[in-house]
Design an enzyme around this catalytic site. Structure first.
Site, PDB file in Angstrom:
ATOM      1  N   GLY A   1       0.828  -1.195   0.000  1.00 24.50           N
ATOM      2  CA  GLY A   1       0.000   0.000   0.000  1.00 24.50           C
ATOM      3  C   GLY A   1       0.863   1.246   0.000  1.00 24.50           C
TER       4      GLY A   1
ATOM      5  CG  MET B   1       8.811   1.107   1.449  1.00 25.10           C
ATOM      6  SD  MET B   1       8.754  -0.035   2.851  1.00 25.10           S
ATOM      7  CE  MET B   1      10.301   0.366   3.672  1.00 25.10           C
TER       8      MET B   1
ATOM      9  CG  HIS C   1       1.160   3.125   8.733  1.00 24.95           C
ATOM     10  ND1 HIS C   1       0.626   2.197   9.600  1.00 24.95           N
ATOM     11  CD2 HIS C   1       2.276   2.531   8.200  1.00 24.95           C
ATOM     12  CE1 HIS C   1       1.368   1.108   9.599  1.00 24.95           C
ATOM     13  NE2 HIS C   1       2.388   1.288   8.760  1.00 24.95           N
ATOM     14  CD  GLU C   2       3.740   3.778   5.012  1.00 28.76           C
ATOM     15  OE1 GLU C   2       4.929   3.542   5.302  1.00 28.76           O
ATOM     16  OE2 GLU C   2       2.867   2.899   4.988  1.00 28.76           O
TER      17      GLU C   2
ATOM     18  CG  HIS D   1       6.893   3.242   9.612  1.00 26.11           C
ATOM     19  ND1 HIS D   1       7.102   2.407  10.684  1.00 26.11           N
ATOM     20  CD2 HIS D   1       5.893   2.678   8.882  1.00 26.11           C
ATOM     21  CE1 HIS D   1       6.274   1.384  10.608  1.00 26.11           C
ATOM     22  NE2 HIS D   1       5.518   1.518   9.523  1.00 26.11           N
TER      23      HIS D   1
ATOM     24  CD  GLU E   1       4.978  -2.016   9.251  1.00 23.94           C
ATOM     25  OE1 GLU E   1       4.059  -1.164   9.247  1.00 23.94           O
ATOM     26  OE2 GLU E   1       5.992  -1.908   8.541  1.00 23.94           O
TER      27      GLU E   1
END
Length: 627
Positions: free
Chosen positions: A303, A305, A339-340, A343, A362
């Site tokens: 989806g 990275m 979300h990304e 990270h 994750e």
């Protein structure tokens, strides 16, 4: 990384342009990492800095590469073992610092293990030096490594971009390297590309000049990266439009879109510009790069990275048509961007030591994406959607006999893809949400800052985070969380109530919840369950919080009148199901009818009742079959 199948559900910046730090300060392996790297033959020599130049051919789908790696020989050896897959090495040499160059006399490819051994005619002594490798490879069509991505121009012509996807173990398909999350280094990347194409990498462009051998090409050089793992390296060559802004902290934010679709990148740009300052404030750690690019890739297996500074997405996970996209699409894009970008700190700045700890990487991002979106877009009521999407889905899967613990031991890199699943993501997010509620936001943020500060540009394990949160909160985090991460499943909490004068006595017991019926094993698993209890006096506030650390316990709620209802699991935060006595369930009906019971609690109650109904149906069906 955001799973393709997932539900729609970070002061001063450093350019790292100077020389690399002394090698002994760069890589300090943990004992477990040393053992594993020794077993793989990857511990004798380690990188300090990769100077990498790649020249992709977008017509023949090949690429040429030149690598000059500043390396440290830790133990005298006559060979260097590296990860390498689908790459042909032309020449290789090693030059010890201040000494003559030694040319490799042989390349032994171990295709099954995706390694190559460079053999040298004399022993390489301990110390630093420069490893040079010329190689060629293929722009493959496997959507991993350095691959080609097909797109159609506005005029209808089919063309190809060259893009990357390296997580978990595919950097080795783009250049020979030590492709392990614990083997970090800095990167100086250059790309030789057609002059009418966009070239991007993790860092900002510091030089762009004509390529001497071909007037149609340019060489684009990027700034040195921070110390990072190979799986986070990225580069893209293609045709793109972009929209840009700056976050309030001065970070350059760009969203790259297919040509002619720049308007569709504006919503993601808004989300990213809001998200970076949120994470910077939440972690109290500045985003360490000067820029962040988000780019929509036509052919993309995952989806999204989280490559450091260059985040790649499926087009559907980044682009929003301001005229036609629905609200759910906007919420999905907001969650994926959240979300990304999480990270960039949790995963990139501090990286898991080995893939066994993937769930933490994750699961944490899958939880905090909701926290971020709730902060940026409170009108979405996003936590109700979390319960509906992630929490419920995780419970459905984790109740099955073929589920697995959140933390799964990974022996070989080939096993990594097997644990990119809803247990790692959705159950991981659910237990982190529960942990956050148990600790409290203030101590949780304090613990996160301790963790990120202590391990920045290093690697860490799950236990390192528990230690930081334990030090911040004074609570037994490791003991509690081990019951949730190291065993599969979750509990069913039985509860009965008895009025004792002005108080309410609750009798609680726990047993493993199984989708197929009652647990029949000899030793029933037990959990340290974080129980919150609310009443009709204030449905939005916990009257009592307890840690249930035994199979059965009694709890007394003071000053609860006979006509007041009592409910467990306020906000549906605890990862368990609840089975009430008939009388308790009956008493909850007025709160459901008059809507005084909050929506997320009604949803949780409905899910618990429905799961019980399904069990009853199965039991009846089983009896009928036996009859």
């Amino acid at each position: 990384m955001w799973l393709a199948a997932a539900a729609p559900s970070l002061a001063r910046r450093l350019l790292f342009l100077g020389p690399p730090p002394p090698p002994l300060l760069l890589l300090v392996f943990s004992r477990s990492s040393r053992r594993r790297l020794h077993s793989l033959g990857l511990a004798d020599v380690s990188p300090i800095n990769y100077s990498l130049c790649l020249k992709p051919d977008l017509l023949d789908f090949t690429f040429e590469g030149k690598l000059e790696a500043a390396a440290q020989v830790r133990q005298a050896t006559n060979q260097i073992v590296m990860n390498c897959a689908d790459i042909d090495i032309i020449t290789a040499s090693y030059a010890p610092e201040g000494d003559e160059e030694i040319h490799a006399t042989g390349f032994n490819y171990q295709n099954e293990d995706e390694k190559v051994t460079l053999s040298f005619p004399s022993t390489l002594q301990t110390g630093t030096g420069t490893l040079k490798i010329d190689f060629v490879g293929e722009l493959n069509d496997k959507m991993k490594g350095f691959y080609r991505s097909k797109y159609t121009t506005p005029s209808g012509e089919v063309r190809y971009a060259a893009v990357t996807q390296f997580e978990a173990t595919d950097a080795r398909r783009a250049f020979p390297c030590w492709d392990e999350p614990a083997i970090k280094a800095t990167f100086d990347i250059s790309l030789v590309v057609p002059k009418d194409r966009v070239a991007l990498s993790n860092m900002n462009v510091i030089d762009r000049k004509p390529y001497p051998d071909d007037e149609n090409l340019v060489e684009v050089k990027f700034a040195r990266t921070p110390v990072m793992s190979t799986y986070l390296v990225a580069f893209v060559v293609g045709e793109y439009d972009f929209v840009e802004t700056r976050s309030k902290d001065g970070v350059c934010v760009r969203v790259y879109t297919p040509v002619g679709k720049a308007e569709q990148g504006k919503f993601a740009l808004e989300v990213a510009a809001k998200t970076l300052p949120f994470y910077k404030d939440y972690f109290n750690v500045p985003y360490p790069l000067p820029k962040i690019d988000l780019i929509a890739i036509a052919d993309f297996a995952a989806g999204a990275m989280e490559n450091w500074g260059l985040v790649t997405y499926r087009e559907t996970a980044l682009l929003i048509d301001p005229k036609n996209s629905c609200s759910s699409s906007r919420q999905w894009v907001a969650l994926v961007v959240g979300h990304e970008l999480a990270h960039q700190w949790f995963g990139n700045l501090v990286t898991m030591e080995w893939w066994t700890h993937l769930w933490l990487n994750e699961g944490f991002a899958s939880w905090i994406e909701y926290l971020c979106v709730d902060h940026c877009f409170p009108e979405y009521d996003i936590w109700t959607q979390f319960v509906s999407a992630d929490y419920t889905r995780a419970q459905e899967l984790d109740a099955l006999d073929n589920s697995h613990p959140i933390e799964v031991s990974v022996g070989h890199p080939s096993e990594v893809d097997e644990i990119f699943d809803a247990i790692s993501y959705s159950k991981g997010a659910s237990v982190i949400r529960m942990l956050h509620d148990y600790i409290g936001d203030k101590d949780f943020k304090k613990g996160m800052n301790m963790y990120l500060t202590k391990f920045q540009q290093k690697n860490a394990a799950t236990e390192d985070l528990w230690e930081s949160l334990e030090n911040a909160s004074g609570k037994p985090i490791a003991a509690v969380m081990n019951t949730w991460t190291k065993q599969m499943g979750f509990p069913l909490i039985y509860v009965e109530a008895e009025q004792v004068e002005d108080d309410r006595l609750l009798r609680l017991s726990q047993k493993k919840f199984c989708a197929g019926g009652s647990y029949v094993g000899e030793d029933c698993p037990q959990w340290m369950v974080l129980i919150t209890i609310s009443t009709s006096e204030d449905p939005n506030q916990a009257k009592l919080k307890i840690l249930m650390d035994k199979p059965e316990m009694n709890v007394v709620l003071k000053n609860v009148k006979p006509d007041q209802w009592v409910k467990l699991n306020l906000g549906t935060v605890g990862f368990y199901r609840t089975q009430y006595s008939s009388a308790m369930l009956e008493s909850l009906l007025p709160g459901i009818r008059d809507l005084s019971l909050p929506p997320v609690d009604r949803l949780g109650l409905q899910n618990d009742l429905f799961s019980r109904f399904i069990l009853c149906v199965r039991e009846v069906s089983g009896n009928c079959c036996r009859a």
